[in-house]
Design a protein around this motif. Structure first.
Motif, mmCIF file in Angstrom:
data_model
loop_
_atom_site.group_PDB
_atom_site.id
_atom_site.type_symbol
_atom_site.label_atom_id
_atom_site.label_comp_id
_atom_site.label_asym_id
_atom_site.label_seq_id
_atom_site.Cartn_x
_atom_site.Cartn_y
_atom_site.Cartn_z
ATOM 1 N N GLU A 241 96.503 101.817 55.767
ATOM 2 C CA GLU A 241 97.126 100.673 55.103
ATOM 3 C C GLU A 241 98.300 101.161 54.265
ATOM 4 O OE1 GLU A 241 97.507 96.641 54.539
ATOM 5 O OE2 GLU A 241 95.966 97.641 55.737
ATOM 6 N N MET A 242 99.486 100.592 54.517
ATOM 7 C CA MET A 242 100.690 101.089 53.840
ATOM 8 C C MET A 242 100.645 100.803 52.339
ATOM 9 S SD MET A 242 104.703 100.263 54.563
ATOM 10 C CE MET A 242 104.901 101.480 55.862
ATOM 11 N N LEU A 243 100.920 101.832 51.577
ATOM 12 C CA LEU A 243 101.068 101.679 50.125
ATOM 13 C C LEU A 243 102.304 100.844 49.817
ATOM 14 C CD1 LEU A 243 100.319 105.348 49.051
ATOM 15 C CD2 LEU A 243 99.051 103.353 48.220
ATOM 16 N N TYR A 244 102.340 100.296 48.616
ATOM 17 C CA TYR A 244 103.572 99.638 48.182
ATOM 18 C C TYR A 244 104.215 100.508 47.109
ATOM 19 C CZ TYR A 244 106.698 95.654 48.245
ATOM 20 O OH TYR A 244 107.788 94.850 48.417
ATOM 21 N N MET A 245 104.611 99.973 46.007
ATOM 22 C CA MET A 245 105.299 100.777 44.986
ATOM 23 C C MET A 245 105.156 100.082 43.635
ATOM 24 S SD MET A 245 108.938 99.599 46.399
ATOM 25 C CE MET A 245 108.121 99.599 47.990
ATOM 26 N N PRO A 246 105.418 100.816 42.523
ATOM 27 C CA PRO A 246 105.366 100.194 41.193
ATOM 28 C C PRO A 246 106.419 99.089 41.066
ATOM 29 C CG PRO A 246 105.414 102.591 41.026
ATOM 30 C CD PRO A 246 105.713 102.258 42.448
ATOM 31 N N SER A 247 106.165 98.122 40.211
ATOM 32 C CA SER A 247 107.096 97.000 40.037
ATOM 33 C C SER A 247 108.460 97.453 39.525
ATOM 34 C CB SER A 247 106.505 95.968 39.069
ATOM 35 O OG SER A 247 106.226 96.562 37.803
ATOM 36 N N ASN A 248 108.504 98.600 38.846
ATOM 37 C CA ASN A 248 109.797 99.124 38.380
ATOM 38 C C ASN A 248 110.736 99.448 39.535
ATOM 39 O OD1 ASN A 248 109.308 98.969 35.651
ATOM 40 N ND2 ASN A 248 108.457 101.031 35.499
ATOM 41 N N TYR A 249 110.183 99.583 40.738
ATOM 42 C CA TYR A 249 110.982 99.994 41.890
ATOM 43 C C TYR A 249 111.169 98.853 42.883
ATOM 44 C CZ TYR A 249 110.420 104.571 39.869
ATOM 45 O OH TYR A 249 110.469 105.637 39.002
ATOM 46 N N TYR A 250 110.923 97.629 42.408
ATOM 47 C CA TYR A 250 111.245 96.469 43.228
ATOM 48 C C TYR A 250 112.766 96.347 43.331
ATOM 49 C CZ TYR A 250 106.388 94.835 42.813
ATOM 50 O OH TYR A 250 105.026 94.721 42.874
ATOM 51 N N LEU A 251 113.217 95.725 44.397
ATOM 52 C CA LEU A 251 114.651 95.497 44.574
ATOM 53 C C LEU A 251 115.106 94.352 43.669
ATOM 54 C CD1 LEU A 251 114.895 95.760 48.468
ATOM 55 C CD2 LEU A 251 115.183 97.565 46.761
ATOM 56 N N GLY A 252 116.334 94.459 43.152
ATOM 57 C CA GLY A 252 116.835 93.452 42.215
ATOM 58 C C GLY A 252 118.250 93.017 42.542
ATOM 59 N N THR A 253 119.107 92.976 41.514
ATOM 60 C CA THR A 253 120.509 92.584 41.691
ATOM 61 C C THR A 253 121.363 93.841 41.886
ATOM 62 O OG1 THR A 253 120.902 92.593 39.304
ATOM 63 C CG2 THR A 253 120.144 90.532 40.276
ATOM 64 N N THR A 254 122.689 93.689 41.763
ATOM 65 C CA THR A 254 123.613 94.808 42.042
ATOM 66 C C THR A 254 124.445 95.141 40.806
ATOM 67 O OG1 THR A 254 123.772 93.937 44.294
ATOM 68 C CG2 THR A 254 125.306 95.685 43.694
ATOM 69 N N PRO A 255 123.869 95.833 39.818
ATOM 70 C CA PRO A 255 124.626 96.190 38.604
ATOM 71 C C PRO A 255 125.501 97.436 38.804
ATOM 72 C CG PRO A 255 122.369 96.955 38.393
ATOM 73 C CD PRO A 255 122.453 96.263 39.722
ATOM 74 N N LEU A 256 126.364 97.370 39.821
ATOM 75 C CA LEU A 256 127.205 98.531 40.141
ATOM 76 C C LEU A 256 128.194 98.834 39.024
ATOM 77 C CD1 LEU A 256 128.297 100.715 42.034
ATOM 78 C CD2 LEU A 256 129.627 98.940 43.204
ATOM 79 N N ASN A 257 128.800 97.801 38.436
ATOM 80 C CA ASN A 257 129.784 98.040 37.379
ATOM 81 C C ASN A 257 129.147 98.687 36.153
ATOM 82 O OD1 ASN A 257 131.806 96.950 38.942
ATOM 83 N ND2 ASN A 257 131.642 94.908 38.066
ATOM 84 N N GLN A 258 127.939 98.261 35.804
ATOM 85 C CA GLN A 258 127.228 98.889 34.694
ATOM 86 C C GLN A 258 126.945 100.351 35.005
ATOM 87 O OE1 GLN A 258 126.771 95.871 35.967
ATOM 88 N NE2 GLN A 258 125.553 94.546 34.665
ATOM 89 N N ALA A 259 126.571 100.625 36.266
ATOM 90 C CA ALA A 259 126.303 102.006 36.669
ATOM 91 C C ALA A 259 127.560 102.866 36.574
ATOM 92 C CB ALA A 259 125.748 102.027 38.091
ATOM 93 N N LEU A 260 128.704 102.304 36.948
ATOM 94 C CA LEU A 260 129.965 103.062 36.873
ATOM 95 C C LEU A 260 130.352 103.346 35.429
ATOM 96 C CD1 LEU A 260 132.063 101.303 39.672
ATOM 97 C CD2 LEU A 260 131.003 103.568 39.753
ATOM 98 N N ILE A 261 130.085 102.404 34.530
ATOM 99 C CA ILE A 261 130.371 102.641 33.112
ATOM 100 C C ILE A 261 129.503 103.788 32.592
ATOM 101 C CG2 ILE A 261 130.143 101.623 30.804
ATOM 102 C CD1 ILE A 261 131.025 98.963 32.038
ATOM 103 N N ALA A 262 128.248 103.837 33.038
ATOM 104 C CA ALA A 262 127.388 104.960 32.662
ATOM 105 C C ALA A 262 127.904 106.258 33.277
ATOM 106 C CB ALA A 262 125.953 104.690 33.106
ATOM 107 N N PHE A 263 128.365 106.200 34.519
ATOM 108 C CA PHE A 263 128.880 107.395 35.200
ATOM 109 C C PHE A 263 130.151 107.920 34.531
ATOM 110 C CE2 PHE A 263 127.347 108.634 39.623
ATOM 111 C CZ PHE A 263 126.019 108.446 39.275
ATOM 112 N N GLU A 264 130.914 107.023 33.917
ATOM 113 C CA GLU A 264 132.126 107.475 33.223
ATOM 114 C C GLU A 264 131.779 108.497 32.148
ATOM 115 O OE1 GLU A 264 135.716 108.013 31.378
ATOM 116 O OE2 GLU A 264 134.010 107.239 30.247
ATOM 117 N N LYS A 265 130.596 108.380 31.605
ATOM 118 C CA LYS A 265 130.121 109.332 30.603
ATOM 119 C C LYS A 265 129.393 110.508 31.243
ATOM 120 C CE LYS A 265 127.473 109.431 26.261
ATOM 121 N NZ LYS A 265 126.674 108.604 25.307
#
Length: 760
Positions: free
Chosen positions: A544-568
Motif C-alpha cells: 500500500e503506497m505511503l503518502y506524505m506529511p501535510s507540510n509537503y502537500y502541493l500548494g500555490t506558486t510563491p516563486l517571487n517570494q522564493a527569489l527574494i529569499a534567494f537574493e540573500k
C-alpha cells in the motif's frame, strides 16, 4: 497694476530633459542624507519627513529649472521642517495655509543660503511658472487685489523681484518674515498675521461697497462682523492713495460709520448665505470666512497641468528574509519524512512495510539504470570543456631559442619556442528551485526524474549545488498571511505571502543521506503521479503506497517570494563554495503568484500599492522594467527580480517551463513582440515543431539568459531499451533499434543536456 515678466528673460530659460537618476542624486546631495526619491502620479512634490521619502511628480515636458527648484524646496523641508510640527495645525485650514507660506519663505531662504547654486533655479523656475499664470495673477493688480499673505507669498517666491509697493505696516511684517529662524517662530508669526488679517477683514466688511470690493470678490468674503473703531484698515494698498483721496476718506468717516451701524442692526437678524463649495486658485473663491493664500492654492492646483497623468510608478523595497524560518534544512526534511513514514509502517507493517521495501529496491534500480548514461554525459561534458578551453587558448613566445628554427634566422625573426596558454577553468555552482504547486501534480514524476539526473551529474563532476522545493504549505499557517515572521518589514517594503524553501539535496550531505533524500522525493512524485495521472488503475508498486506529511502537500506558486529569499542566499552560497560561475535554475509549470500588491506603511500598516510601473530599490540602485501594457502580471515581477539577482551577483539564469499540452496561450505568449500576425504565426509554429520533435523549445523570456519550454508529455527519462529486437530481425533492424535507444537515452535528459551546454 498688472505684472508681467520680460520676454527676454523667458527666452534664456533652461529646458533640458530630466534624468531621473541624476535628479535623485541631486536631491540626496542637497538633503545631505540617503533619502528615498520617488517619481510618481502625484499633484505636487512632497517630502515625508518621518520616513525620509521625497516624492516628485512626473512632468510631461520637464523643465530643468522648475524641477531643480522643486527638488531644492522639498529637500529644504527634509532638512529644516520638523515632522511633528504640522500635527498641531492640521485641522486649522487658515492657520495651515499661513504657516505653509511663511515656512516656504523660511526654508527657501535657508536652502539658497546653504547652496547658492540653486538661486538661479528659483529665479528661472518662478519666471516660467508665472508666465503660465500658475499663481493666478494675470489680469490682476498685485498691489490692490491681494491680502498681505499673498503679497508675501509672491514677493518671496519671486526672490523679491516683483514691484510691490508696501506700506510701513507691511514692511514691519516683512521684517518679521526675514527674522524667522525656527518652525515655532513660523507658527507664532502665522497666528499673529492671521489674527491681524481677520481684524482687517472685519473692519472692511463695514464699508458700503464691500460686496463689490475686489478683495471681497477674490477671497469670497461674504460674512459680516463688528467693527472696532480703533482698528485701522490696511490691505497693503494705502501707499497708492493720493493725498486728496485720504482727505476725502476723513471727511466721510462720520457719515460712513453712522450708515454702517444702521445697516448692522438691519442685517443682524438675517441668515447669511454660505457658499459650500469653495473655488480654489487665483480669481476663484474660497470658503466663506476662510482666510487662506489664494496664490498658493492656485499654484498647487495648476501644477497638475504639468504632470503626465498617464504615468504612474509603484515603488518597493525588499524586506529582510528571515532565513532561519524560510529555509527547511535537509536534516529537518529527512526528519519530517522519516517520522511520518516510519509511524505509518509501524502501524501497518504488512501493507506500508511492503511498499517501503519495494521503494528502496525500485529507487536503487532507477539510479543504476541512469548511472551509465550520466557517466557518458560526464565524459562528454569534460570533452566539451576541454574543447572550449582549447578554443580560447593563446600562444606566446617564451624567450628561449628553438634550435629547430635556427636555420631560418636569415629570413625570419621567429626563432623562439612558443608556449600554449590555456585559460584556467572556473568553479561552477548551481542552485535550483522546483515548483511544489498543485498544478505540477501530474508531471511531477517526470520532472523529479530529470532533476535527479542533474543532481547525480553535479555530484559526479564535483559541482557545488543546492536544490530547493518552494512551497506555500509548510507550517500549516494561512498561506496568505504577511505576519508569519518569514519576512521582516520596514517602511516601503513589499508585503509578501509566506514561503518555505525545503532543501532536498545539496553537495554537503553524506552520500547515504543524499540517496535517502532523493528516494523520498522520488516517492512523493510517485504518490502524486499515482493519484492524479490515473496510474492507480495499473499499479506498478507492491503493498500500500505511503503518502506524505501535510507540510509537503502541493500548494500555490510563491516563486517571487522564493527569489527574494534567494537574493540573500546566493552570495552566501557563492562565498561558501568559492563559486566563480553561478547558475540559478527555476523549474515551474506556470507563472508566479501576484505578490506585489501592497507595501508596509506607517506603524507596519498594509498600504495598497496600485498597478503602476514597478520600481524596486535594492541597496543604492533602483530597478524597473520597460514600458508594458500591464504591470499586474506576476511574471513581470519575476523577470524584474531575476534581473536584479543577475546584475547584483553576476549569475546566469536558466528557466524550464513545463507545458502539459500544447495550448495556444502557452506558445503565443512568447511571440507577443512580433510585428504582425504572419510573423507571430511563424514563430509559434517554430516553437510547436521544436516541442514536438526535440521535446523542448528555446524562447526569450524576461529575466532569463536561457528559457526552455518542455513538452510535459515527452519528459520521461529513457534508458537503454532493446526490447524491440526480435529473433528473426535483420542486422539493419537491430542497428536501428539500438541507435534509437542510444539517442533517446541522451536526448531524454533535457534538463541535464541544457545544463551541460551552459556550464561547459
Amino acid at each position: 497694476m498688472t505684472f508681467r515678466l520680460r520676454p527676454d528673460r523667458l527666452a534664456s530659460m533652461d529646458t533640458q530633459t530630466i534624468n531621473f537618476d541624476t535628479k535623485s542624486i541631486l536631491a540626496k546631495l542637497i538633503a545631505t542624507e540617503n533619502i528615498q526619491v520617488q517619481h510618481n502620479k502625484v499633484k505636487t512634490a512632497s517630502f515625508d519627513t518621518k520616513n525620509r521619502v521625497l516624492t516628485l511628480p512626473v512632468f510631461k515636458q520637464p523643465k530643468g529649472d522648475v524641477y531643480d527648484m522643486l527638488i531644492a524646496h522639498e529637500c529644504a523641508h527634509a532638512l529644516h521642517t520638523p515632522f511633528d510640527g504640522w500635527k498641531t495645525i492640521m485641522n486649522d485650514d487658515e492657520l495651515r495655509s499661513y504657516v505653509n507660506v511663511l515656512e516656504d519663505c523660511r526654508i527657501d531662504r535657508m536652502i539658497q543660503s546653504q547652496y547658492p547654486g540653486v538661486v538661479k533655479n528659483y529665479i528661472n523656475g518662478f519666471d516660467l511658472l508665472e508666465k503660465q499664470d500658475f499663481f493666478g495673477t494675470h489680469g490682476k493688480d498685485i498691489n490692490k487685489d491681494y491680502m498681505l499673505i499673498d503679497k508675501i507669498n509672491l514677493y518671496y517666491k519671486s526672490s523679491k523681484r516683483l514691484p510691490f509697493i508696501f506700506s510701513p505696516k507691511d514692511v514691519s511684517w516683512l521684517g518679521k518674515v526675514d527674522a524667522l529662524k525656527t518652525f515655532d517662530d513660523v507658527v507664532n508669526l502665522a497666528k499673529d498675521l492671521l489674527d491681524w488679517q481677520k481684524k482687517q477683514v472685519e473692519q472692511m466688511k463695514k464699508m458700503p461697497d464691500f460686496d463689490s470690493h475686489v478683495i471681497a470678490e477674490n477671497y469670497n468674503l461674504n460674512g459680516h462682523g463688528e467693527l472696532d473703531d480703533d482698528v485701522e484698515v490696511n490691505f497693503g494698498d494705502e501707499s497708492n492713495k493720493s493725498d486728496e483721496d485720504k482727505n476725502e476718506d476723513a471727511d466721510n468717516k462720520d457719515s460712513n460709520e453712522s450708515k454702517s451701524n444702521n445697516e448692522d442692526k438691519k442685517e443682524s437678524n438675517e441668515q447669511t448665505a454660505v457658499n459650500e463649495e469653495a473655488q480654489v486658485g487665483g480669481g476663484g473663491g474660497v470658503a466663506p470666512n476662510k482666510l487662506i493664500s489664494i496664490t498658493n492654492e492656485s499654484l498647487e492646483d495648476k501644477k497638475s497641468n504639468l504632470y503626465d497623468g498617464n504615468k504612474s510608478y509603484s515603488y518597493f523595497t525588499l524586506p529582510n528574509t528571515n532565513l532561519s524560518k524560510v529555509i527547511i534544512s535537509n536534516k529537518q526534511y529527512l526528519k519530517d519524512i522519516r517520522s511520518y513514514a516510519f509511524k505509518e509502517i509501524k502501524q501497518y507493517p504488512l501493507s506500508y512495510g511492503k511498499y517501503y521495501n519495494w521503494l528502496k529496491t525500485h529507487y536503487k534500480q532507477f539510479k543504476n539504470d541512469n548511472k551509465k548514461t550520466v557517466n557518458y554525459l560526464v565524459k562528454e561534458f569534460e570533452m566539451k570543456k576541454a574543447a572550449t578551453a582549447y578554443k580560447r587558448a593563446s600562444t606566446d613566445k617564451t624567450g628561449i631559442i628553438d634550435p629547430l628554427k635556427l636555420p631560418s634566422y636569415k629570413y625570419s625573426d621567429d626563432i623562439f619556442k612558443r608556449l600554449t596558454i590555456l585559460p584556467d577553468a572556473k568553479n561552477h555552482g548551481m542552485m535550483m528551485l522546483l515548483d511544489w504547486s498543485g498544478s505540477m501534480c501530474n508531471i511531477l514524476k517526470q520532472t523529479v526524474e530529470q532533476l535527479m539526473n542533474l543532481v547525480w551529474f553535479c555530484q559526479k563532476v564535483n559541482i557545488p549545488y543546492e536544490v530547493y522545493l518552494f512551497t506555500s504549505e509548510y507550517g500549516g499557517e494561512d498561506r496568505h498571511t504577511t505576519n508569519s515572521g518569514h519576512f521582516q518589514y520596514k517602511y516601503g517594503d513589499v508585503m509578501l505571502d509566506k514561503v518555505n524553501l525545503i532543501c532536498v539535496a545539496n553537495n554537503k550531505v553524506k552520500k547515504t543521506e543524499l540517496d535517502e533524500s532523493l528516494m523520498w522525493l522520488y516517492h512523493m512524485s510517485l504518490a502524486y503521479d499515482d493519484r492524479y495521472s490515473g496510474h492507480y488503475l495499473n499499479r506498478r508498486y507492491e503493498g500500500e503506497m505511503l503518502y506524505m506529511p501535510s507540510n509537503y502537500y502541493l500548494g500555490t506558486t510563491p516563486l517571487n517570494q522564493a527569489l527574494i529569499a534567494f537574493e540573500k542566499m546566493i552570495p552566501m552560497f557563492k562565498n561558501k563554495n568559492k563559486i566563480e560561475k553561478m547558475s540559478l535554475i527555476t523549474l515551474t509549470d506556470g507563472g508566479a503568484n501576484f505578490s506585489f500588491s501592497s507595501t508596509s506603511g506607517d506603524e507596519g500598516k498594509e498600504v495598497t500599492s496600485g498597478h503602476g510601473k514597478p520600481v524596486i530599490k535594492v541597496g543604492k540602485k533602483q530597478y524597473t522594467v520597460a514600458d508594458a501594457d500591464r504591470y499586474y502580471s506576476g511574471d513581470l515581477y519575476t523577470g524584474l527580480l531575476l534581473d536584479i539577482i543577475r546584475q547584483r551577483h553576476g549569475i546566469s539564469t536558466i528557466g524550464f517551463y513545463v507545458t502539459k499540452r500544447l495550448r495556444g496561450y502557452d506558445v503565443e505568449r512568447f511571440a507577443r513582440d512580433c510585428k504582425n500576425w504572419e510573423e507571430r504565426h511563424k514563430v509559434t509554429q517554430k516553437i510547436k515543431n521544436s516541442l514536438s520533435k526535440e521535446k523542448y523549445a528555446s524562447v526569450n523570456n524576461m529575466g532569463y539568459d536561457k528559457y526552455f519550454l518542455l513538452n510535459g508529455k515527452k519528459l520521461n527519462v529513457e534508458n537503454t531499451d532493446l526490447s524491440g529486437i526480435k529473433d528473426n530481425m535483420k542486422s539493419s533492424g537491430i542497428a536501428r533499434v539500438f541507435k534509437k535507444s542510444m539517442k533517446g537515452r541522451i536526448t531524454s535528459r533535457t534538463l541535464l543536456n541544457q545544463f551541460i551546454q551552459e556550464v561547459a
